[in-house]
Motif scaffolding. Sequence first.
Motif, PDB file in Angstrom:
ATOM      1  N   LYS A   4      49.820 -24.850 -22.305  1.00 19.85           N
ATOM      2  CA  LYS A   4      50.535 -23.582 -22.477  1.00 19.85           C
ATOM      3  C   LYS A   4      50.723 -22.962 -21.101  1.00 19.85           C
ATOM      4  O   LYS A   4      49.776 -22.878 -20.324  1.00 19.85           O
ATOM      5  CB  LYS A   4      49.759 -22.649 -23.411  1.00 19.85           C
ATOM      6  CG  LYS A   4      49.739 -23.122 -24.856  1.00 19.85           C
ATOM      7  CD  LYS A   4      49.175 -22.063 -25.780  1.00 19.85           C
ATOM      8  CE  LYS A   4      49.166 -22.559 -27.232  1.00 19.85           C
ATOM      9  NZ  LYS A   4      50.543 -22.861 -27.704  1.00 19.85           N
ATOM     10  N   SER A   5      51.933 -22.548 -20.817  1.00 22.05           N
ATOM     11  CA  SER A   5      52.259 -21.985 -19.513  1.00 22.05           C
ATOM     12  C   SER A   5      52.793 -20.571 -19.677  1.00 22.05           C
ATOM     13  O   SER A   5      53.803 -20.344 -20.353  1.00 22.05           O
ATOM     14  CB  SER A   5      53.305 -22.854 -18.812  1.00 22.05           C
ATOM     15  OG  SER A   5      53.686 -22.276 -17.579  1.00 22.05           O
ATOM     16  N   LEU A  30      54.389 -26.830 -22.810  1.00 20.76           N
ATOM     17  CA  LEU A  30      54.969 -27.949 -22.079  1.00 20.76           C
ATOM     18  C   LEU A  30      54.177 -29.220 -22.363  1.00 20.76           C
ATOM     19  O   LEU A  30      52.949 -29.187 -22.435  1.00 20.76           O
ATOM     20  CB  LEU A  30      54.955 -27.674 -20.568  1.00 20.76           C
ATOM     21  CG  LEU A  30      55.748 -26.460 -20.091  1.00 20.76           C
ATOM     22  CD1 LEU A  30      55.478 -26.224 -18.601  1.00 20.76           C
ATOM     23  CD2 LEU A  30      57.240 -26.651 -20.332  1.00 20.76           C
ATOM     24  N   SER A  31      54.879 -30.313 -22.507  1.00 21.12           N
ATOM     25  CA  SER A  31      54.228 -31.594 -22.774  1.00 21.12           C
ATOM     26  C   SER A  31      53.782 -32.246 -21.477  1.00 21.12           C
ATOM     27  O   SER A  31      54.483 -32.203 -20.463  1.00 21.12           O
ATOM     28  CB  SER A  31      55.188 -32.522 -23.520  1.00 21.12           C
ATOM     29  OG  SER A  31      54.608 -33.815 -23.663  1.00 21.12           O
ATOM     30  N   ASP A  40      61.151 -36.592 -13.974  1.00 23.76           N
ATOM     31  CA  ASP A  40      60.590 -35.247 -14.086  1.00 23.76           C
ATOM     32  C   ASP A  40      59.194 -35.195 -13.477  1.00 23.76           C
ATOM     33  O   ASP A  40      58.465 -36.197 -13.438  1.00 23.76           O
ATOM     34  CB  ASP A  40      60.502 -34.816 -15.550  1.00 23.76           C
ATOM     35  CG  ASP A  40      61.864 -34.614 -16.188  1.00 23.76           C
ATOM     36  OD1 ASP A  40      62.873 -34.638 -15.447  1.00 23.76           O
ATOM     37  OD2 ASP A  40      61.922 -34.448 -17.420  1.00 23.76           O
ATOM     38  N   VAL A  41      58.818 -33.989 -13.011  1.00 27.70           N
ATOM     39  CA  VAL A  41      57.487 -33.757 -12.451  1.00 27.70           C
ATOM     40  C   VAL A  41      56.969 -32.450 -13.018  1.00 27.70           C
ATOM     41  O   VAL A  41      57.666 -31.424 -12.990  1.00 27.70           O
ATOM     42  CB  VAL A  41      57.516 -33.667 -10.912  1.00 27.70           C
ATOM     43  CG1 VAL A  41      56.105 -33.480 -10.356  1.00 27.70           C
ATOM     44  CG2 VAL A  41      58.161 -34.908 -10.303  1.00 27.70           C
ATOM     45  N   LEU A  42      55.742 -32.465 -13.548  1.00 31.03           N
ATOM     46  CA  LEU A  42      55.119 -31.238 -14.041  1.00 31.03           C
ATOM     47  C   LEU A  42      54.122 -30.757 -12.998  1.00 31.03           C
ATOM     48  O   LEU A  42      53.221 -31.500 -12.593  1.00 31.03           O
ATOM     49  CB  LEU A  42      54.412 -31.476 -15.374  1.00 31.03           C
ATOM     50  CG  LEU A  42      53.808 -30.233 -16.030  1.00 31.03           C
ATOM     51  CD1 LEU A  42      54.875 -29.196 -16.359  1.00 31.03           C
ATOM     52  CD2 LEU A  42      53.024 -30.606 -17.292  1.00 31.03           C
ATOM     53  N   VAL A  43      54.290 -29.520 -12.560  1.00 29.63           N
ATOM     54  CA  VAL A  43      53.518 -28.979 -11.449  1.00 29.63           C
ATOM     55  C   VAL A  43      52.690 -27.778 -11.908  1.00 29.63           C
ATOM     56  O   VAL A  43      53.202 -26.885 -12.599  1.00 29.63           O
ATOM     57  CB  VAL A  43      54.466 -28.530 -10.306  1.00 29.63           C
ATOM     58  CG1 VAL A  43      53.680 -27.875  -9.173  1.00 29.63           C
ATOM     59  CG2 VAL A  43      55.267 -29.718  -9.790  1.00 29.63           C
ATOM     60  N   LYS A  44      51.422 -27.766 -11.534  1.00 29.00           N
ATOM     61  CA  LYS A  44      50.590 -26.579 -11.705  1.00 29.00           C
ATOM     62  C   LYS A  44      50.780 -25.722 -10.460  1.00 29.00           C
ATOM     63  O   LYS A  44      50.518 -26.160  -9.341  1.00 29.00           O
ATOM     64  CB  LYS A  44      49.117 -26.962 -11.853  1.00 29.00           C
ATOM     65  CG  LYS A  44      48.194 -25.753 -12.018  1.00 29.00           C
ATOM     66  CD  LYS A  44      46.729 -26.177 -12.149  1.00 29.00           C
ATOM     67  CE  LYS A  44      45.828 -24.948 -12.308  1.00 29.00           C
ATOM     68  NZ  LYS A  44      44.393 -25.345 -12.457  1.00 29.00           N
ATOM     69  N   ASN A  45      51.224 -24.505 -10.636  1.00 30.71           N
ATOM     70  CA  ASN A  45      51.574 -23.658  -9.504  1.00 30.71           C
ATOM     71  C   ASN A  45      50.346 -22.952  -8.934  1.00 30.71           C
ATOM     72  O   ASN A  45      49.547 -22.380  -9.674  1.00 30.71           O
ATOM     73  CB  ASN A  45      52.623 -22.635  -9.918  1.00 30.71           C
ATOM     74  CG  ASN A  45      53.905 -23.299 -10.394  1.00 30.71           C
ATOM     75  OD1 ASN A  45      54.209 -24.411  -9.969  1.00 30.71           O
ATOM     76  ND2 ASN A  45      54.644 -22.652 -11.279  1.00 30.71           N
ATOM     77  N   LEU A  46      50.217 -22.995  -7.621  1.00 29.98           N
ATOM     78  CA  LEU A  46      49.060 -22.426  -6.932  1.00 29.98           C
ATOM     79  C   LEU A  46      49.409 -21.140  -6.195  1.00 29.98           C
ATOM     80  O   LEU A  46      48.738 -20.120  -6.363  1.00 29.98           O
ATOM     81  CB  LEU A  46      48.489 -23.448  -5.946  1.00 29.98           C
ATOM     82  CG  LEU A  46      48.144 -24.825  -6.536  1.00 29.98           C
ATOM     83  CD1 LEU A  46      47.665 -25.766  -5.433  1.00 29.98           C
ATOM     84  CD2 LEU A  46      47.091 -24.697  -7.636  1.00 29.98           C
ATOM     85  N   TYR A  47      50.442 -21.172  -5.367  1.00 28.16           N
ATOM     86  CA  TYR A  47      50.900 -20.000  -4.602  1.00 28.16           C
ATOM     87  C   TYR A  47      52.404 -19.861  -4.767  1.00 28.16           C
ATOM     88  O   TYR A  47      53.139 -20.861  -4.670  1.00 28.16           O
ATOM     89  CB  TYR A  47      50.597 -20.159  -3.106  1.00 28.16           C
ATOM     90  CG  TYR A  47      49.134 -20.168  -2.740  1.00 28.16           C
ATOM     91  CD1 TYR A  47      48.477 -18.991  -2.382  1.00 28.16           C
ATOM     92  CD2 TYR A  47      48.409 -21.357  -2.715  1.00 28.16           C
ATOM     93  CE1 TYR A  47      47.140 -18.995  -2.033  1.00 28.16           C
ATOM     94  CE2 TYR A  47      47.073 -21.381  -2.367  1.00 28.16           C
ATOM     95  CZ  TYR A  47      46.444 -20.190  -2.026  1.00 28.16           C
ATOM     96  OH  TYR A  47      45.105 -20.206  -1.671  1.00 28.16           O
ATOM     97  N   VAL A  48      52.876 -18.639  -4.989  1.00 28.41           N
ATOM     98  CA  VAL A  48      54.319 -18.413  -5.088  1.00 28.41           C
ATOM     99  C   VAL A  48      54.729 -17.251  -4.186  1.00 28.41           C
ATOM    100  O   VAL A  48      53.966 -16.318  -3.942  1.00 28.41           O
ATOM    101  CB  VAL A  48      54.778 -18.142  -6.530  1.00 28.41           C
ATOM    102  CG1 VAL A  48      54.619 -19.388  -7.381  1.00 28.41           C
ATOM    103  CG2 VAL A  48      54.050 -16.961  -7.135  1.00 28.41           C
TER     104      VAL A  48
END
Length: 348
Positions: A4-5, A30-31, A40-48
Motif C-alpha cells: 500500500k502506497s 501496488l503489485s 517497469d521499476v517499483l521504487v520505494k521513495n527515500l528523499y523527494v
Amino acid sequence: MEVKSRYVTIKHHINGAPKQSDFEVQTVTLSLSLDPGSNDVLVKNLYVSIDPYQLNRMKDYSASQMASKYALAVLPGQAINSYGVGRVVASANPSYIKDDLIVGLIGWEEYTLVRGEDAIMIRKLDTTEFPLSYHVSTLGLSGLTAYGGFFNVCKPKKGETVFVSAASGSVGNIVGQYAKLLGCYVVGCAGTKQKVDLLTDKLGFDAAFNYKETTDLKSTVKRYFPDGIDMYFDNVGGEMLEAAVENMNMFGRVAVCGVISEYTDAKRRAGPNMLDVVYKRITIQGFLAADYMNDFLDFISKTSDHIRNGRMHVIEDISHSLESIPLAFEGLFAGDNIGKKIVQIADI
C-alpha cells in the motif's frame, strides 16, 4: 504480493498561496509482481524535492503547463511527481535489480511505479560517497540549474560582478558559491538576518542584504554595486528584476531561473526598463535545468570535487515523513526554508 502506497495530492486547484488544507493523503495498492518485458521499476521513495515551480502545476491554468513536459498540470487526486532518491523494491527492467539506489523523477508518495517508457527519467546511483540527500540538492536538479544558468547563460569572467536574488535558496546559494570560486564579486539578497549572515559568514559572499528592510530596492542595489552589475541571477522577478536591470552595466546578462514573486499573485507583475535593456545591450534569458542535461556529467564531476575538497557547502532543509510535505511546500512561499527543501519519506 502487494504494497500500500500513500501519496500526497491536491484537493482542488490552487491559484493563490498554498495551504496545508489544500492537500490530502490518499492510498493506492501496488503489485510487487511486475509484468516481464514491461521494463517497469517499483521504487520505494527515500528523499523527494520540494520546489516552488510545482505550484504552477497545481493552478487551474499556468503558461508553464503548456511549455514543458516537466511542468504538466496536476489534477486533484493525482499523484505529484518530483525529483528524488529511492530504492528499487521490484524490477522488470534489466538495467535495475532489487535494492539498487536510483535518482530521478519519482513522486510525493511512498512508492513510485516507474513505467518502462519513463525509465529514462531515472538513473542508477553508483556511489554512496555523499549523503543521499545531496543528490536531491546540490548534486541534483537544483545544482544543475545553478550550474547551467550561471556558466551557460551568464557566461561569467573572473572579476565580474554578480547579484543573486533568493540567494539562500536551493539554487541561489549554489550560484553564489560557483561565482566566488571563479573569482567574481558576489552580492546576494535574502529575507532574514539569519539568511544574510549565512551568505557572508559561511558561503563567502562579499556582501548581502535583507530586502525586507529596504524601502528603495534600486538605491539599495546601487549601494552594493557602485560600479554596476555584470550578471544578475534572478529567482524572484518583479521589483527585484527592475532594480537589477537599472543598475546593470553595458552588455549585462540576466539569467531568469524563476519568478516566485508572481507565483501566488498573478497581478503582481513588474518589468525592467526596456530602454535600459536596449541601450545597455542587456541579455535576458530564461532557462530550465532540462536545457543543460548534456552538461550533467561535467556538472557532477566538478561539483563533487568542490564538495569533496571543502570548497563548496551543501545547504539543506530536511523535513521528515510523507505527512510533512504540505507544510514544507507551504513554507517555501513564506520563506521558511534555508537552502534546498527536501522531505525524507523513509530510511534506506
